[in-house]
Write a protein that holds these residues in place. Sequence first.
Motif, PDB file in Angstrom:
ATOM      1  N   ILE A   4      30.172   8.593 -11.636  1.00  0.00           N
ATOM      2  CA  ILE A   4      30.378   8.917 -13.051  1.00  0.00           C
ATOM      3  C   ILE A   4      29.166   9.662 -13.603  1.00  0.00           C
ATOM      4  CG2 ILE A   4      30.603   7.913 -15.366  1.00  0.00           C
ATOM      5  CD1 ILE A   4      32.287   5.674 -13.989  1.00  0.00           C
ATOM      6  N   ILE A   5      27.978   9.190 -13.244  1.00  0.00           N
ATOM      7  CA  ILE A   5      26.747   9.854 -13.687  1.00  0.00           C
ATOM      8  C   ILE A   5      26.711  11.286 -13.163  1.00  0.00           C
ATOM      9  CG2 ILE A   5      24.234   9.884 -13.392  1.00  0.00           C
ATOM     10  CD1 ILE A   5      24.423   6.751 -13.416  1.00  0.00           C
ATOM     11  N   THR A   6      27.005  11.462 -11.889  1.00  0.00           N
ATOM     12  CA  THR A   6      26.994  12.802 -11.281  1.00  0.00           C
ATOM     13  C   THR A   6      27.999  13.717 -11.964  1.00  0.00           C
ATOM     14  OG1 THR A   6      26.271  11.911  -9.159  1.00  0.00           O
ATOM     15  CG2 THR A   6      27.326  14.083  -9.129  1.00  0.00           C
ATOM     16  N   ARG A   7      29.198  13.225 -12.203  1.00  0.00           N
ATOM     17  CA  ARG A   7      30.224  14.048 -12.855  1.00  0.00           C
ATOM     18  C   ARG A   7      29.806  14.426 -14.267  1.00  0.00           C
ATOM     19  NH1 ARG A   7      35.040  10.371 -11.702  1.00  0.00           N
ATOM     20  NH2 ARG A   7      35.470  10.883 -13.861  1.00  0.00           N
ATOM     21  N   ALA A   8      29.216  13.507 -15.005  1.00  0.00           N
ATOM     22  CA  ALA A   8      28.764  13.810 -16.370  1.00  0.00           C
ATOM     23  C   ALA A   8      27.634  14.836 -16.351  1.00  0.00           C
ATOM     24  CB  ALA A   8      28.325  12.532 -17.073  1.00  0.00           C
ATOM     25  N   ALA A  11      29.048  18.210 -15.578  1.00  0.00           N
ATOM     26  CA  ALA A  11      29.758  18.740 -16.748  1.00  0.00           C
ATOM     27  C   ALA A  11      28.794  19.183 -17.843  1.00  0.00           C
ATOM     28  CB  ALA A  11      30.720  17.684 -17.294  1.00  0.00           C
ATOM     29  N   GLY A  12      27.512  18.862 -17.671  1.00  0.00           N
ATOM     30  CA  GLY A  12      26.510  19.289 -18.642  1.00  0.00           C
ATOM     31  C   GLY A  12      26.420  18.434 -19.888  1.00  0.00           C
ATOM     32  N   VAL A  13      26.952  17.221 -19.827  1.00  0.00           N
ATOM     33  CA  VAL A  13      26.906  16.356 -21.009  1.00  0.00           C
ATOM     34  C   VAL A  13      25.876  15.230 -20.906  1.00  0.00           C
ATOM     35  CG1 VAL A  13      29.265  16.864 -21.739  1.00  0.00           C
ATOM     36  CG2 VAL A  13      28.852  14.962 -20.174  1.00  0.00           C
ATOM     37  N   LEU A  14      25.417  14.953 -19.693  1.00  0.00           N
ATOM     38  CA  LEU A  14      24.404  13.919 -19.469  1.00  0.00           C
ATOM     39  C   LEU A  14      23.153  14.579 -18.923  1.00  0.00           C
ATOM     40  CD1 LEU A  14      23.626  10.875 -19.295  1.00  0.00           C
ATOM     41  CD2 LEU A  14      24.564  10.898 -16.968  1.00  0.00           C
ATOM     42  N   ARG A  15      22.006  14.180 -19.471  1.00  0.00           N
ATOM     43  CA  ARG A  15      20.757  14.794 -19.028  1.00  0.00           C
ATOM     44  C   ARG A  15      20.624  14.696 -17.512  1.00  0.00           C
ATOM     45  NH1 ARG A  15      16.134  12.911 -22.242  1.00  0.00           N
ATOM     46  NH2 ARG A  15      14.903  13.710 -20.513  1.00  0.00           N
ATOM     47  N   ALA A  16      20.113  15.739 -16.910  1.00  0.00           N
ATOM     48  CA  ALA A  16      20.076  15.879 -15.456  1.00  0.00           C
ATOM     49  C   ALA A  16      19.122  14.907 -14.776  1.00  0.00           C
ATOM     50  CB  ALA A  16      19.699  17.309 -15.084  1.00  0.00           C
ATOM     51  N   ASP A  17      18.130  14.398 -15.502  1.00  0.00           N
ATOM     52  CA  ASP A  17      17.126  13.532 -14.887  1.00  0.00           C
ATOM     53  C   ASP A  17      17.431  12.050 -15.028  1.00  0.00           C
ATOM     54  OD1 ASP A  17      16.717  13.444 -17.620  1.00  0.00           O
ATOM     55  OD2 ASP A  17      14.597  13.972 -17.535  1.00  0.00           O
ATOM     56  N   TRP A  18      18.589  11.718 -15.539  1.00  0.00           N
ATOM     57  CA  TRP A  18      18.948  10.309 -15.729  1.00  0.00           C
ATOM     58  C   TRP A  18      19.559   9.773 -14.441  1.00  0.00           C
ATOM     59  CZ3 TRP A  18      22.986   6.697 -16.526  1.00  0.00           C
ATOM     60  CH2 TRP A  18      22.601   5.554 -17.221  1.00  0.00           C
ATOM     61  N   VAL A  19      19.145   8.566 -14.042  1.00  0.00           N
ATOM     62  CA  VAL A  19      19.652   7.944 -12.814  1.00  0.00           C
ATOM     63  C   VAL A  19      20.202   6.556 -13.123  1.00  0.00           C
ATOM     64  CG1 VAL A  19      18.071   9.237 -11.321  1.00  0.00           C
ATOM     65  CG2 VAL A  19      17.375   7.006 -12.207  1.00  0.00           C
ATOM     66  N   ALA A  61      17.634  16.644 -23.981  1.00  0.00           N
ATOM     67  CA  ALA A  61      16.675  16.357 -22.909  1.00  0.00           C
ATOM     68  C   ALA A  61      15.386  17.163 -23.041  1.00  0.00           C
ATOM     69  CB  ALA A  61      17.311  16.628 -21.557  1.00  0.00           C
ATOM     70  N   HIS A  62      14.301  16.466 -22.827  1.00  0.00           N
ATOM     71  CA  HIS A  62      12.968  17.054 -22.707  1.00  0.00           C
ATOM     72  C   HIS A  62      12.369  16.480 -21.429  1.00  0.00           C
ATOM     73  CE1 HIS A  62      13.165  18.688 -26.712  1.00  0.00           C
ATOM     74  NE2 HIS A  62      13.386  17.499 -27.225  1.00  0.00           N
ATOM     75  N   PRO A  63      11.377  17.140 -20.838  1.00  0.00           N
ATOM     76  CA  PRO A  63      10.772  16.597 -19.619  1.00  0.00           C
ATOM     77  C   PRO A  63      10.231  15.181 -19.846  1.00  0.00           C
ATOM     78  CG  PRO A  63      10.037  18.842 -19.991  1.00  0.00           C
ATOM     79  CD  PRO A  63      10.793  18.418 -21.231  1.00  0.00           C
ATOM     80  N   LEU A  64      10.445  14.330 -18.860  1.00  0.00           N
ATOM     81  CA  LEU A  64       9.973  12.948 -18.940  1.00  0.00           C
ATOM     82  C   LEU A  64       8.595  12.834 -18.293  1.00  0.00           C
ATOM     83  CD1 LEU A  64      13.316  11.150 -18.072  1.00  0.00           C
ATOM     84  CD2 LEU A  64      12.266  11.425 -20.326  1.00  0.00           C
TER      85      LEU A  64
END
Length: 85
Positions: A4-8, A11-19, A61-64
């Motif tokens: 689900i995380i990968t699909r989101a 799709a560009g709706v969930l920040r890319a760096d979230w695990v 999203a901003h760099p963490l």
Amino acid sequence: MREIITRAQQAGVLRADWVLEDIAFITWAHTRIVEATGTLAPDAWRRHLAFVFDGLRASAAHPLPVPPITEQQLMNALGAGSEPS
């Protein structure tokens, strides 16, 4: 959940760096808010969760400053894993 995380993310709706392991931080923070405000302001948790969800949006999203914890570190923090040697 990882799917689900990968699909989101794709799709560009969930920040890319979230695990997936980041869910622990949301859960820990959220449960403390529910405990602290449950009898005083029973719906306060909804405001907190709205802030969290807004912060997870790809557009916000901003760099963490640090990388995510590993799955093993999470298990250790939860008391479910063995300490690394």
